[in-house]
Design a protein around this motif. Sequence first.
Motif, PDB file in Angstrom:
ATOM      1  N   HIS A  44       0.834  -1.206   0.000  1.00 44.73           N
ATOM      2  CA  HIS A  44       0.000   0.000   0.000  1.00 44.73           C
ATOM      3  C   HIS A  44       0.870   1.259   0.000  1.00 44.73           C
ATOM      4  O   HIS A  44       0.575   2.223  -0.720  1.00 44.73           O
ATOM      5  CB  HIS A  44      -0.950  -0.003   1.195  1.00 44.73           C
ATOM      6  N   SER A  45       1.935   1.232   0.772  1.00 43.52           N
ATOM      7  CA  SER A  45       2.861   2.360   0.806  1.00 43.52           C
ATOM      8  C   SER A  45       3.464   2.614  -0.578  1.00 43.52           C
ATOM      9  O   SER A  45       3.578   3.762  -1.016  1.00 43.52           O
ATOM     10  CB  SER A  45       3.965   2.092   1.828  1.00 43.52           C
ATOM     11  N   MET A  46       3.836   1.541  -1.268  1.00 45.58           N
ATOM     12  CA  MET A  46       4.409   1.693  -2.608  1.00 45.58           C
ATOM     13  C   MET A  46       3.376   2.254  -3.577  1.00 45.58           C
ATOM     14  O   MET A  46       3.685   3.136  -4.388  1.00 45.58           O
ATOM     15  CB  MET A  46       4.943   0.357  -3.123  1.00 45.58           C
ATOM     16  N   VAL A  47       2.147   1.770  -3.510  1.00 49.81           N
ATOM     17  CA  VAL A  47       1.086   2.272  -4.388  1.00 49.81           C
ATOM     18  C   VAL A  47       0.875   3.767  -4.149  1.00 49.81           C
ATOM     19  O   VAL A  47       0.773   4.552  -5.106  1.00 49.81           O
ATOM     20  CB  VAL A  47      -0.224   1.469  -4.191  1.00 49.81           C
ATOM     21  N   LEU A  48       0.836   4.168  -2.897  1.00 49.99           N
ATOM     22  CA  LEU A  48       0.670   5.589  -2.580  1.00 49.99           C
ATOM     23  C   LEU A  48       1.848   6.415  -3.097  1.00 49.99           C
ATOM     24  O   LEU A  48       1.662   7.519  -3.630  1.00 49.99           O
ATOM     25  CB  LEU A  48       0.511   5.791  -1.071  1.00 49.99           C
ATOM     26  N   THR A  49       3.055   5.886  -2.966  1.00 47.91           N
ATOM     27  CA  THR A  49       4.243   6.576  -3.462  1.00 47.91           C
ATOM     28  C   THR A  49       4.193   6.720  -4.977  1.00 47.91           C
ATOM     29  O   THR A  49       4.463   7.800  -5.517  1.00 47.91           O
ATOM     30  CB  THR A  49       5.529   5.819  -3.048  1.00 47.91           C
ATOM     31  N   LEU A  50       3.836   5.640  -5.680  1.00 48.01           N
ATOM     32  CA  LEU A  50       3.757   5.693  -7.141  1.00 48.01           C
ATOM     33  C   LEU A  50       2.708   6.697  -7.596  1.00 48.01           C
ATOM     34  O   LEU A  50       2.914   7.430  -8.577  1.00 48.01           O
ATOM     35  CB  LEU A  50       3.459   4.303  -7.712  1.00 48.01           C
ATOM     36  N   GLU A  51       1.599   6.753  -6.865  1.00 48.95           N
ATOM     37  CA  GLU A  51       0.545   7.709  -7.204  1.00 48.95           C
ATOM     38  C   GLU A  51       1.001   9.149  -6.932  1.00 48.95           C
ATOM     39  O   GLU A  51       0.831  10.033  -7.774  1.00 48.95           O
ATOM     40  CB  GLU A  51      -0.717   7.394  -6.411  1.00 48.95           C
ATOM     41  N   ARG A  52       1.593   9.363  -5.788  1.00 46.93           N
ATOM     42  CA  ARG A  52       2.064  10.699  -5.414  1.00 46.93           C
ATOM     43  C   ARG A  52       3.117  11.223  -6.394  1.00 46.93           C
ATOM     44  O   ARG A  52       3.133  12.398  -6.732  1.00 46.93           O
ATOM     45  CB  ARG A  52       2.614  10.658  -3.986  1.00 46.93           C
ATOM     46  N   ARG A  53       3.967  10.324  -6.894  1.00 47.68           N
ATOM     47  CA  ARG A  53       5.027  10.726  -7.827  1.00 47.68           C
ATOM     48  C   ARG A  53       4.530  10.845  -9.264  1.00 47.68           C
ATOM     49  O   ARG A  53       5.277  11.231 -10.147  1.00 47.68           O
ATOM     50  CB  ARG A  53       6.175   9.715  -7.758  1.00 47.68           C
ATOM     51  N   GLY A  54       3.255  10.494  -9.496  1.00 44.35           N
ATOM     52  CA  GLY A  54       2.670  10.678 -10.818  1.00 44.35           C
ATOM     53  C   GLY A  54       2.888   9.533 -11.789  1.00 44.35           C
ATOM     54  O   GLY A  54       2.649   9.685 -12.986  1.00 44.35           O
ATOM     55  N   PHE A  55       3.315   8.375 -11.302  1.00 42.91           N
ATOM     56  CA  PHE A  55       3.560   7.221 -12.170  1.00 42.91           C
ATOM     57  C   PHE A  55       2.287   6.428 -12.461  1.00 42.91           C
ATOM     58  O   PHE A  55       2.195   5.742 -13.472  1.00 42.91           O
ATOM     59  CB  PHE A  55       4.597   6.281 -11.561  1.00 42.91           C
ATOM     60  N   ILE A  56       1.334   6.476 -11.512  1.00 40.04           N
ATOM     61  CA  ILE A  56       0.056   5.772 -11.684  1.00 40.04           C
ATOM     62  C   ILE A  56      -1.079   6.704 -11.289  1.00 40.04           C
ATOM     63  O   ILE A  56      -0.867   7.715 -10.616  1.00 40.04           O
ATOM     64  CB  ILE A  56      -0.023   4.471 -10.841  1.00 40.04           C
ATOM     65  N   ARG A  57      -2.282   6.307 -11.694  1.00 41.60           N
ATOM     66  CA  ARG A  57      -3.507   6.971 -11.239  1.00 41.60           C
ATOM     67  C   ARG A  57      -4.423   5.896 -10.677  1.00 41.60           C
ATOM     68  O   ARG A  57      -4.394   4.761 -11.138  1.00 41.60           O
ATOM     69  CB  ARG A  57      -4.220   7.660 -12.406  1.00 41.60           C
ATOM     70  N   ALA A  69       0.520   5.980 -15.683  1.00 34.83           N
ATOM     71  CA  ALA A  69       0.502   7.348 -16.189  1.00 34.83           C
ATOM     72  C   ALA A  69       1.781   7.646 -16.965  1.00 34.83           C
ATOM     73  O   ALA A  69       2.030   8.794 -17.318  1.00 34.83           O
ATOM     74  CB  ALA A  69       0.339   8.327 -15.027  1.00 34.83           C
ATOM     75  N   ILE A  70       2.577   6.609 -17.213  1.00 32.12           N
ATOM     76  CA  ILE A  70       3.812   6.757 -17.983  1.00 32.12           C
ATOM     77  C   ILE A  70       3.802   5.746 -19.117  1.00 32.12           C
ATOM     78  O   ILE A  70       3.073   4.759 -19.071  1.00 32.12           O
ATOM     79  CB  ILE A  70       5.068   6.574 -17.092  1.00 32.12           C
ATOM     80  N   ALA A  71       4.621   5.984 -20.102  1.00 33.68           N
ATOM     81  CA  ALA A  71       4.678   5.102 -21.267  1.00 33.68           C
ATOM     82  C   ALA A  71       5.267   3.745 -20.887  1.00 33.68           C
ATOM     83  O   ALA A  71       6.299   3.691 -20.214  1.00 33.68           O
ATOM     84  CB  ALA A  71       5.521   5.733 -22.358  1.00 33.68           C
TER      85      ALA A  71
END
Length: 88
Positions: A44-57, A69-71
Amino acid sequence: MNLTFTERQGQFLAYIHQYSLVNGCTPAEADMQRFFQITPPSVHSMVLTLERRGFIRRVAGQARSITLAIAPESLPSLLRVQPTSGQT
């Protein structure tokens, strides 16, 4: 926005992409927990980090709503996770 990710973040992103290709839907956090052999809070921490950094939505409150959210071309190859001691 910094679009560089750590090696570990890259593996999570690659897993999300590969899982989606194979299964036709994005993984649940429980799927990532099993694959990476880590605890639910770590996933969950990793998912939140990826979302916060703009890699996922994600869509709040909706299961399996992760989208990259990236190619996909910018992702590393997914590496096999080695079983921890005591597992086969």
